[in-house]
Design a protein around this motif. Sequence first.
Motif, PDB file in Angstrom:
ATOM      1  N   SER A   1       0.485  -8.173  -5.648  1.00  0.00           N
ATOM      2  CA  SER A   1       0.660  -7.414  -4.411  1.00  0.00           C
ATOM      3  C   SER A   1       2.132  -7.440  -4.039  1.00  0.00           C
ATOM      4  CB  SER A   1      -0.185  -7.982  -3.274  1.00  0.00           C
ATOM      5  OG  SER A   1       0.252  -9.274  -2.945  1.00  0.00           O
TER       6      SER A   1
ATOM      7  N   ILE B   1      -8.914  -2.362  -1.710  1.00  0.00           N
ATOM      8  CA  ILE B   1      -7.504  -2.689  -1.592  1.00  0.00           C
ATOM      9  C   ILE B   1      -7.249  -2.895  -0.104  1.00  0.00           C
ATOM     10  CG2 ILE B   1      -6.829  -0.242  -1.614  1.00  0.00           C
ATOM     11  CD1 ILE B   1      -4.227  -1.189  -3.059  1.00  0.00           C
TER      12      ILE B   1
ATOM     13  N   GLU C   1      -1.630  -4.196   0.987  1.00  0.00           N
ATOM     14  CA  GLU C   1      -1.668  -4.611  -0.410  1.00  0.00           C
ATOM     15  C   GLU C   1      -1.295  -3.431  -1.299  1.00  0.00           C
ATOM     16  OE1 GLU C   1      -4.790  -6.564  -3.624  1.00  0.00           O
ATOM     17  OE2 GLU C   1      -5.554  -5.743  -1.755  1.00  0.00           O
ATOM     18  N   ALA C   2      -0.575  -3.715  -2.365  1.00  0.00           N
ATOM     19  CA  ALA C   2      -0.242  -2.700  -3.359  1.00  0.00           C
ATOM     20  C   ALA C   2      -0.502  -3.317  -4.722  1.00  0.00           C
ATOM     21  CB  ALA C   2       1.210  -2.268  -3.240  1.00  0.00           C
TER      22      ALA C   2
ATOM     23  N   VAL D   1      -5.518   6.371  -0.155  1.00  0.00           N
ATOM     24  CA  VAL D   1      -4.593   5.595  -0.971  1.00  0.00           C
ATOM     25  C   VAL D   1      -3.367   6.439  -1.317  1.00  0.00           C
ATOM     26  CG1 VAL D   1      -6.334   4.059  -1.951  1.00  0.00           C
ATOM     27  CG2 VAL D   1      -5.796   6.180  -3.132  1.00  0.00           C
TER      28      VAL D   1
ATOM     29  N   GLU E   1      -1.394   1.927  -3.217  1.00  0.00           N
ATOM     30  CA  GLU E   1      -1.320   1.179  -1.967  1.00  0.00           C
ATOM     31  C   GLU E   1      -2.230   1.843  -0.945  1.00  0.00           C
ATOM     32  OE1 GLU E   1       2.131  -0.196   1.227  1.00  0.00           O
ATOM     33  OE2 GLU E   1       2.683   0.855  -0.603  1.00  0.00           O
TER      34      GLU E   1
END
Length: 105
Positions: free
Chosen positions: A10, A34, A38-39, A57, A91
């Motif tokens: 992340s 997700i 958070e990525a 997203v 993300e």
Amino acid sequence: MSTAVCTTESFSPVSVPARAVAVPPAVRRGAWQIAPGEAMSLKARSASILRVKQGRVWITPDATLRNPSEDLVLAPGESLTVAAGQRIVMEAWDGYGATYSWDNA
């Protein structure tokens, strides 16, 4: 279900809004989540389809000589075909996170 290699745990955390929306069990079944802020970086081992089930997203595919990179935002019900060997960075678009599936194309 297709496989992908997660190449990034992340990025730096982003502030999460005080109220979070619960994800219904029907949406979670057979899907991944997700979290807000958070990525992740995913690389498809085989041709795959990313489908957004809940939330939105933000996706940045790796640039290639044939296809320059451009950011995409996918909403629930939208999908993206990811070629074998292609890497994307994904993300959650807003502070609520998202739920998605990753299947064979």
